[in-house]
Design an enzyme around this catalytic site. Structure first.
Site, PDB file in Angstrom:
ATOM      1  CD  GLU A 102       4.185   1.141   7.057  1.00 53.27           C
ATOM      2  OE1 GLU A 102       4.986   1.521   7.918  1.00 53.27           O
ATOM      3  OE2 GLU A 102       3.877   1.848   6.073  1.00 53.27           O
TER       4      GLU A 102
ATOM      5  CG  ASP B  11      -0.281   0.053   2.530  1.00 56.06           C
ATOM      6  OD1 ASP B  11       0.712  -0.691   2.722  1.00 56.06           O
ATOM      7  OD2 ASP B  11      -0.725   0.829   3.405  1.00 56.06           O
TER       8      ASP B  11
END
Length: 388
Positions: free
Chosen positions: A143, A73
């Protein structure tokens, strides 16, 4: 060696803005699956937060077990019109790979995958025959977000399946100025809170009928900011407390407010646990407030303790690979913010080593292709030494 630039481009071209998967885990699933890894896609949910897809892949069943961890991500690109190359185009220009995640941290994942594929090809599939140890990839999709449905749950899921890691490398952009200058061997913890001072509301023309919390909270801010929390140690810089906002919720200029609040964050080293740190600050607030000022701290929940992987055989292995490729002796450092390594340290020794982090989260995020290639060579050198 596997084409690390092509792998990084495939990942960058997936618009995986947290917590969206965007196709990035699919790229890894196909590539690792074709190489003989057993691949799992795992989705975690929690009320109040988005569902998050994660990936765990392993080849081999025996020890030693080296894990590469990271996240696909990325943060939003911001104003895409401000990018000289498309944020998700993965363009290469003047020897640089552009795109959101090029540094943080799709480039790091691409280097780990390329190095692993090359190692497997050169070692006659030793890991597939279960006589050469194990390599795994633990990749999350949140994250950059709230980090509740990613690494922390994926680690627990893996542990329930009997997975045991001997060591882990997180491919976060650890280097400061040049490839090979820094290995992160730990991180300070993070704890936030709000200092609250209660007063008595009243008219400014009649201060004797009120109790103004504004000068009181100012005095407490000075008191808490003045004395150091510790002196640091060989692995960590001193802990620091920083106030980030002060608010009284008062729009009237002729009213003494009833309450004042000040938010703060503490980055703390291993002189403290969350419990001892909170006790220390509570005691300092009580001492500074005395019997007159009514003050207390509201603590925010935190899952970020300090940790350190002590220098030893594992850090020596990574250092040797870095020196061979770059000629540099990396600094073993614990500075900077937090990362998912704070969760992994509960399962095995962990270090962070990736690209140079100067352009992460910026418009026109990019990494030199030469750095990507060096990182791949370093990871390959780590694999050679680790499984020797």
């Amino acid at each position: 060696m596997a084409d690390v630039v092509a792998i990084a481009q495939d990942l960058i071209r997936c618009p995986s803005v947290t917590p969206a998967e965007g196709g990035a885990l699919g790229v890894l699933e196909r590539m690792l699956g074709d190489a003989g890894f057993t691949v799992h896609r795992v989705t975690f949910s929690e009320a109040g937060s988005a569902d998050v897809e994660n990936l765990y892949a392993r080849i081999g069943t025996e020890a030693p077990h080296l894990c590469f961890a990271g996240h696909t991500d990325v943060v939003p690109p911001g104003d895409e019109a401000a990018w000289s190359h498309g944020a998700f185009a993965g363009d290469v220009k003047d020897g640089k790979l552009f795109g959101r995640g090029a540094v943080d941290m799709k480039g790091g994942i691409a280097a780990a995958v390329a190095a692993t594929l090359d190692y497997l090809a050169a070692n006659n599939d030793k890991l597939q025959k279960n006589d050469g140890g194990s390599i795994s990839f633990l990749i999350t999709g949140d994250e950059e977000g709230v980090a509740v449905n990613g690494t922390i749950k994926l680690l627990a899921w893996a542990a329930e399946r009997g997975e045991k890691f001997d060591h882990c490398i997180v491919g976060e952009p650890s280097n400061v100025e040049a490839m090979g200058d820094t290995i992160k061997i730990g991180r300070r913890g993070s704890q936030s809170g709000t200092l609250v001072v209660d007063g008595v509301q009243g008219h400014v023309a009649y201060p004797h009928r009120a109790s103004n919390p504004v000068p009181d909270i100012a005095a407490l801010i000075v008191a808490l900011s003045g004395d150091p929390l510790d002196q640091g140690n060989a692995q960590f810089q001193p802990s620091n407390l920083e106030f980030t906002s002060v608010d009284v919720g008062n729009t009237a200029s002729n009213v003494i407010p009833a309450q004042a609040k000040a938010k703060f964050n503490i980055r703390f080293n291993d002189h403290h646990t969350q419990e001892t740190l909170r006790a220390l600050i509570d005691a300092r607030v009580a001492a500074a407030a005395g019997n007159r000022i009514k003050a207390h701290v509201i603590w925010e929940p935190s899952n970020s303790d300090s940790f350190v992987t002590r220098p030893g055989a594992f850090t020596d292995t990574v250092t040797a690979a870095i020196r061979e490729i770059t000629g540099r002796m990396p600094d073993l450092n614990t500075g900077g913010g937090t990362s998912d390594a704070r969760f992994i340290k509960n399962y095995c020794p962990v270090i962070e080593f990736g690209l140079v982090g100067q352009t992460m989260h910026q418009v026109d995020e990019h990494t030199p292709v030469a750095d990507l290639e060096q990182l791949t060579q370093i990871y390959r050198g780590v694999l050679d030494r680790y499984f020797a």
